[in-house]
Design an enzyme around this catalytic site. Structure first.
Site, mmCIF file in Angstrom:
data_model
loop_
_atom_site.group_PDB
_atom_site.id
_atom_site.type_symbol
_atom_site.label_atom_id
_atom_site.label_comp_id
_atom_site.label_asym_id
_atom_site.label_seq_id
_atom_site.Cartn_x
_atom_site.Cartn_y
_atom_site.Cartn_z
ATOM 1 N N LYS A 164 61.721 9.790 20.522
ATOM 2 C CA LYS A 164 62.388 11.070 20.237
ATOM 3 C C LYS A 164 62.171 11.995 21.442
ATOM 4 O O LYS A 164 61.417 11.705 22.359
ATOM 5 C CB LYS A 164 61.805 11.747 18.986
ATOM 6 C CG LYS A 164 61.800 10.898 17.727
ATOM 7 C CD LYS A 164 63.179 10.682 17.147
ATOM 8 C CE LYS A 164 63.118 9.845 15.856
ATOM 9 N NZ LYS A 164 64.455 9.438 15.406
ATOM 10 N N SER A 221 69.451 7.079 16.794
ATOM 11 C CA SER A 221 68.949 8.449 16.646
ATOM 12 C C SER A 221 68.866 9.221 17.954
ATOM 13 O O SER A 221 68.727 10.449 17.939
ATOM 14 C CB SER A 221 67.564 8.443 15.982
ATOM 15 O OG SER A 221 66.590 7.914 16.856
#
Length: 229
Positions: free
Chosen positions: A119, A49
């Site tokens: 993230k 990701s």
């Protein structure tokens, strides 16, 4: 004959190494635990990701010291945080072996039992973050220049969850993965109790260095596009 007032001198008997070894190991473990708890911890990238900034299997070092002085995450930083509300419920976790348990205990490897994610921070408290169509992402009305987005991806995703406009409340963060079309980030958890936001209190720290593999060693600076938000 020893004169009055003279000191007796002698040589202290040196302890055998096998006696000192447990003490040295104990001290090393205590230091490792202190470093892990208060300073730096290793974290293994669990998915794709954050490509291409981070690859699955990379090891990053996470700064845990700065939050102790009241500093909060800033836009553009790559942060590790605890699962805020079931983001990883459907992700299978392999049980750790004995070696992995020992290494995670001393901080060399992250604990497989801890459900943590990584993230990039896009919005902080008070920011309005929006995506329309393929992008760009806008923060407070200004478009981001995001060269770190995975090649071939668009900054936004033209789907129900990928199109949004949110204002980040106090104590929360809006986060997104660099591999935009392969990241189940804030966009795709807008129905949870935090409306897709990550509570600042759940942040473990900022990832500052890619430490392993050796050929991928690099720092993780804040991109220039966030300096003028």
């Amino acid at each position: 004959m020893v004169r009055a007032g003279a000191r007796r001198t002698g040589t202290r008997k040196k302890r055998p190494f096998w006696v000192e070894l447990p003490l040295l190991v104990g001290i090393a473990l205590i230091l490792a635990l202190l470093i892990k708890t208060f300073l730096v911890q290793a974290f293994s990238i669990p998915s794709e990701s954050m490509q291409n900034t981070l690859q699955k299997g990379d090891r990053v070092l996470v700064d845990k010291l700065t939050p102790w002085f009241g500093s909060e995450p800033e836009r553009g930083e790559v942060v590790v945080f605890h699962d805020p509300d079931g983001w990883l419920d459907d992700v299978a976790v392999d049980p750790p072996n004995t070696v992995q348990k020992v290494l995670s205990f001393i901080g060399v490897m992250p604990s497989a039992e801890e459900k943590d994610l990584i993230k990039r921070v896009i919005g902080v408290a008070g920011d309005t973050v929006e995506c329309v169509g393929d992008g760009p992402v806008k923060v407070n009305g200004k478009a981001l220049d995001e060269p770190y987005v995975f090649p071939g991806n668009t900054p936004c995703s033209n789907d129900d969850k990928g199109t949004f406009k949110v204002t980040v409340p106090p104590g929360k963060l809006w986060v997104m993965g660099d591999h935009r079309q392969a990241s189940a980030d804030s966009r795709y958890h807008s129905d949870d109790r935090n409306k897709g936001m990550v509570p600042v209190d759940e942040v473990v720290g900022r990832a500052v260095v890619v430490a392993w593999p050796a050929g991928r060693w690099d720092t993780l600076p804040v991109p220039a596009t966030f300096s003028a938000r």
